[in-house]
Design a protein around this motif. Structure first.
Motif, PDB file in Angstrom:
ATOM      1  N   GLY B 198       0.827  -1.196   0.000  1.00  0.00           N
ATOM      2  CA  GLY B 198       0.000   0.000   0.000  1.00  0.00           C
ATOM      3  C   GLY B 198       0.866   1.252   0.000  1.00  0.00           C
ATOM      4  N   VAL B 199       0.282   2.344  -0.484  1.00  0.00           N
ATOM      5  CA  VAL B 199       0.995   3.620  -0.468  1.00  0.00           C
ATOM      6  C   VAL B 199       0.075   4.696   0.109  1.00  0.00           C
ATOM      7  CG1 VAL B 199       2.358   5.279  -1.781  1.00  0.00           C
ATOM      8  CG2 VAL B 199       2.175   2.913  -2.595  1.00  0.00           C
ATOM      9  N   GLU B 200       0.628   5.478   1.026  1.00  0.00           N
ATOM     10  CA  GLU B 200      -0.100   6.585   1.646  1.00  0.00           C
ATOM     11  C   GLU B 200       0.756   7.845   1.587  1.00  0.00           C
ATOM     12  OE1 GLU B 200      -2.812   5.430   5.415  1.00  0.00           O
ATOM     13  OE2 GLU B 200      -0.666   5.160   5.699  1.00  0.00           O
ATOM     14  N   PRO B 201       0.103   9.002   1.611  1.00  0.00           N
ATOM     15  CA  PRO B 201       0.880  10.227   1.832  1.00  0.00           C
ATOM     16  C   PRO B 201       1.441  10.202   3.266  1.00  0.00           C
ATOM     17  CG  PRO B 201      -1.387  10.714   1.115  1.00  0.00           C
ATOM     18  CD  PRO B 201      -1.340   9.273   1.479  1.00  0.00           C
ATOM     19  N   ASP B 206      -1.946   7.218   8.482  1.00  0.00           N
ATOM     20  CA  ASP B 206      -2.594   6.532   9.601  1.00  0.00           C
ATOM     21  C   ASP B 206      -2.699   5.019   9.395  1.00  0.00           C
ATOM     22  OD1 ASP B 206      -4.296   7.742   7.567  1.00  0.00           O
ATOM     23  OD2 ASP B 206      -5.938   6.687   8.556  1.00  0.00           O
ATOM     24  N   ALA B 207      -2.922   4.577   8.167  1.00  0.00           N
ATOM     25  CA  ALA B 207      -3.067   3.133   7.947  1.00  0.00           C
ATOM     26  C   ALA B 207      -1.738   2.426   8.205  1.00  0.00           C
ATOM     27  CB  ALA B 207      -3.545   2.862   6.520  1.00  0.00           C
ATOM     28  N   TRP B 219      -6.109   9.203  13.485  1.00  0.00           N
ATOM     29  CA  TRP B 219      -5.527  10.531  13.220  1.00  0.00           C
ATOM     30  C   TRP B 219      -6.702  11.485  13.050  1.00  0.00           C
ATOM     31  CZ3 TRP B 219      -0.744  11.264   9.589  1.00  0.00           C
ATOM     32  CH2 TRP B 219       0.290  10.407   9.980  1.00  0.00           C
ATOM     33  N   PRO B 220      -6.724  12.573  13.775  1.00  0.00           N
ATOM     34  CA  PRO B 220      -7.843  13.506  13.602  1.00  0.00           C
ATOM     35  C   PRO B 220      -7.887  14.022  12.162  1.00  0.00           C
ATOM     36  CG  PRO B 220      -6.146  14.423  15.062  1.00  0.00           C
ATOM     37  CD  PRO B 220      -5.763  13.011  14.789  1.00  0.00           C
ATOM     38  N   ILE B 221      -9.082  14.363  11.707  1.00  0.00           N
ATOM     39  CA  ILE B 221      -9.265  14.740  10.303  1.00  0.00           C
ATOM     40  C   ILE B 221      -8.407  15.942   9.924  1.00  0.00           C
ATOM     41  CG2 ILE B 221     -11.406  15.997  10.910  1.00  0.00           C
ATOM     42  CD1 ILE B 221     -10.542  14.416   7.482  1.00  0.00           C
ATOM     43  N   GLU B 222      -8.196  16.874  10.871  1.00  0.00           N
ATOM     44  CA  GLU B 222      -7.367  18.050  10.535  1.00  0.00           C
ATOM     45  C   GLU B 222      -5.959  17.615  10.159  1.00  0.00           C
ATOM     46  OE1 GLU B 222      -8.273  18.024  14.311  1.00  0.00           O
ATOM     47  OE2 GLU B 222     -10.110  17.754  13.132  1.00  0.00           O
ATOM     48  N   ARG B 223      -5.501  16.534  10.788  1.00  0.00           N
ATOM     49  CA  ARG B 223      -4.153  16.067  10.501  1.00  0.00           C
ATOM     50  C   ARG B 223      -4.105  15.400   9.115  1.00  0.00           C
ATOM     51  NH1 ARG B 223      -0.756  11.650  14.069  1.00  0.00           N
ATOM     52  NH2 ARG B 223       1.214  11.893  12.951  1.00  0.00           N
ATOM     53  N   ARG B 224      -5.077  14.574   8.820  1.00  0.00           N
ATOM     54  CA  ARG B 224      -5.120  13.887   7.519  1.00  0.00           C
ATOM     55  C   ARG B 224      -5.400  14.854   6.373  1.00  0.00           C
ATOM     56  NH1 ARG B 224      -9.941  10.657   8.308  1.00  0.00           N
ATOM     57  NH2 ARG B 224     -10.100  11.264  10.495  1.00  0.00           N
ATOM     58  N   ALA B 225      -6.109  15.931   6.691  1.00  0.00           N
ATOM     59  CA  ALA B 225      -6.541  16.855   5.633  1.00  0.00           C
ATOM     60  C   ALA B 225      -5.388  17.668   5.061  1.00  0.00           C
ATOM     61  CB  ALA B 225      -7.622  17.792   6.167  1.00  0.00           C
ATOM     62  N   ARG B 233      -7.797  10.664   2.450  1.00  0.00           N
ATOM     63  CA  ARG B 233      -7.920  11.215   3.799  1.00  0.00           C
ATOM     64  C   ARG B 233      -8.836  10.412   4.698  1.00  0.00           C
ATOM     65  NH1 ARG B 233      -8.869  17.280   1.422  1.00  0.00           N
ATOM     66  NH2 ARG B 233      -6.711  17.728   0.826  1.00  0.00           N
ATOM     67  N   SER B 234      -9.387   9.304   4.189  1.00  0.00           N
ATOM     68  CA  SER B 234     -10.244   8.469   5.040  1.00  0.00           C
ATOM     69  C   SER B 234      -9.396   7.556   5.914  1.00  0.00           C
ATOM     70  CB  SER B 234     -11.192   7.625   4.179  1.00  0.00           C
ATOM     71  OG  SER B 234     -12.080   8.458   3.473  1.00  0.00           O
ATOM     72  N   GLN B 235     -10.038   6.908   6.864  1.00  0.00           N
ATOM     73  CA  GLN B 235      -9.331   5.959   7.723  1.00  0.00           C
ATOM     74  C   GLN B 235      -9.915   4.566   7.526  1.00  0.00           C
ATOM     75  OE1 GLN B 235      -7.370   7.905  11.397  1.00  0.00           O
ATOM     76  NE2 GLN B 235      -9.568   8.128  11.713  1.00  0.00           N
ATOM     77  N   LEU B 236      -9.112   3.568   7.848  1.00  0.00           N
ATOM     78  CA  LEU B 236      -9.566   2.184   7.737  1.00  0.00           C
ATOM     79  C   LEU B 236     -10.764   1.933   8.641  1.00  0.00           C
ATOM     80  CD1 LEU B 236      -6.109   0.330   7.941  1.00  0.00           C
ATOM     81  CD2 LEU B 236      -7.336   1.100   5.890  1.00  0.00           C
TER      82      LEU B 236
END
Lengths: 317, 317
Positions: B198-201, B206-207, B219-225, B233-236
């Motif tokens: 898998g690849v994430e920014p 978070d994954a 991870w709070p949404i502000e952090r992922r955003a 930007r979604s979470q598992l």
């Protein structure tokens, strides 16, 4: 004059299968309801253009002994990369004669496929290529004026007919006429109810004029060179003219602005990077509604080798 | 927890055949010789992203009576367009709840597929969607947290295994985990020798952190955003986490600059328009050589819905 047949095209399809991408038809939900649209993305071939099909077929058709001595081509465009790439799949040498004014990136790409690039003054490229053929005993692969090349490009039409038998209109760019000859032959044979219409830039509208006149009309290169569509500056040969007279329904022309707009639409709505020559079909679809029959339409996006700066420019417009 | 099986994925493939594009694998002659590369261009689906596969399968799986009452989804992104488009192919109503801050172009696109768009304050979108479900008797189609959605996305992995049985590495973006769960399930089952990574920014890693920790990390949404990759930007969910623990070999992360560079390479060398989320796989291939196994590599280009100005920007850089 003997024309390429659907059997030639079927044989070409078998021959090049696995070496070229069998491109899908991409439905476009953003199209007009009465002109449902599919894109045939030949810009996604490994070299970024349909030219690989014809080159691959032409080289596959050589007997093994001739082939082993290698191939020669003269081109500064997609044909150079097509021959270089196809030759590599056969493990044979390719010698590509390019004008010494060719942009470095095209030289590098062609060398990247393992070809020997020979730079000569632009006026000498044909003679330099023939000299190489003589010296090496190698075979010249022409960009469009050959039945095997036409049959190879025709496999695109075969795939369209297989994937969308009810197609009513195919829009295809016209330059030297290899692509349009092959596709028109396949589509008109397999889907007699469909119309195949060529598209040219207004600034290089020599094929349209030739078809209207019923004889090959010559536009000097300085005149054809005005269009941004650098892949559409060639002229028909006797062989491709004969195919187009037999099979093509019409040719329409598009303006430079229409080409640029179509490039932007292909990128944003089609998610495809097209070079100007690859965008003329969509330009006609968007801007020549009155000149085209309605119904299920396929547009051949012939290539995607474009300077990033030009692409950025049409996106920013 | 029951995981999606290869049989579920095969059944999904039959179910969605014809409604989605069977994307080809595109060979990349510009790749490293010891890491031959193919792109799987899911940006070429009619809505510009893989999401159509899962939505189409989920809706196809409903019994006819439930389905006739229509479907509901909440999303401001590709899932909204996927559900709208898929619902239209079944001739059923779609109600899409979107935050009232959604860019107009996304609202227009979703409406363009015939969906009813309901705009609500961002905090109310889930409750508004559930209210609609209640009121209409319609079915909610979730973006990733459902076996039918995972099985639909898994058809990409099935196609990879069919087209390149000797694949050694598949790089796939990870967000909510529907895509990566489905693909990992298919590829690891059919090609046990392949690795699926898998690849994430980095900015939405978070994954990766969850998989390392062995438990879902929030991870709070502000952090992922913070990442430019708005599709990642979604979470598992528990369900996708279970699939990734069972089947995914690893997750790597990429920087924002690496994502932008990869978008440019996809456009110029791959002739594909990718959104930032769709470019993370190539970003990893280009920038994380030391962290990845060598060998035949497939990169899933998940989507191509990007603002023209951003695309122009990465091309000009």
């Amino acid at each position: 004059m003997e024309l390429v047949t659907i059997d030639d095209i079927r044989a070409a399809a078998d021959r090049i299968s696995g070496a070229v991408v069998r491109t899908p038809l991409l439905p476009c939900p953003w199209a007009d309801a009465d002109r449902p649209l599919w894109l045939k993305p030949e810009n996604l071939q490994p070299i970024g253009a349909f030219k690989l099909r014809g080159a691959q077929n032409a080289i596959a058709r050589l007997d093994e002994r001739s082939r082993s001595r290698g191939v020669v081509a003269y081109s500064s465009g997609n044909h150079a990369q097509a021959v270089a790439y196809a030759a590599r799949t056969f493990g044979i040498p390719a010698h590509i004669v390019m004008p010494d004014v060719t942009p470095q990136v095209k030289i590098d790409n062609t060398r990247g496929y393992g070809a020997e690039v020979v730079l000569v003054p632009i006026a000498e490229r044909e003679s330099a290529a023939l000299e190489l053929v003589e010296k090496l005993g190698a075979v010249l692969v022409p960009p469009f004026d050959h039945p095997d090349v036409i049959a190879g490009q025709g496999t695109i039409g075969l795939e369209i007919a297989e994937d969308l038998p009810g197609v009513e209109l195919v829009l295809v760019p016209v330059s030297g006429g290899g692509l349009s000859s092959g596709i028109a032959t396949a589509v008109k044979t397999l889907c007699p109810g469909a119309r195949v219409v060529g598209v040219e830039p207004e600034l290089a509208g020599d094929a349209r004029e030739s078809l209207r006149a019923g004889t090959l009309v010559d536009w000097p290169i300085e005149r054809r060179a005005r269009t941004i569509a650098d892949g559409l500056r060639s002229q028909l040969s006797d062989l491709t003219f004969a195919h187009l007279r037999a099979y093509l329904d019409d040719i329409v022309t598009v303006s430079e602005d229409e080409i640029r707009t179509a490039m932007g639409v292909l990128a944003t709505k089609g998610r495809l990077v097209a070079e100007p020559s690859g965008a003329v079909g969509l330009a006609a679809y968007l801007s020549r509604v009155g000149d085209l029959p309605r119904g299920r339409t396929v547009i051949v996006v012939s290539g995607g080798n474009v300077a990033p700066s030009l692409l950025a420019d049409v996106l920013g417009a």
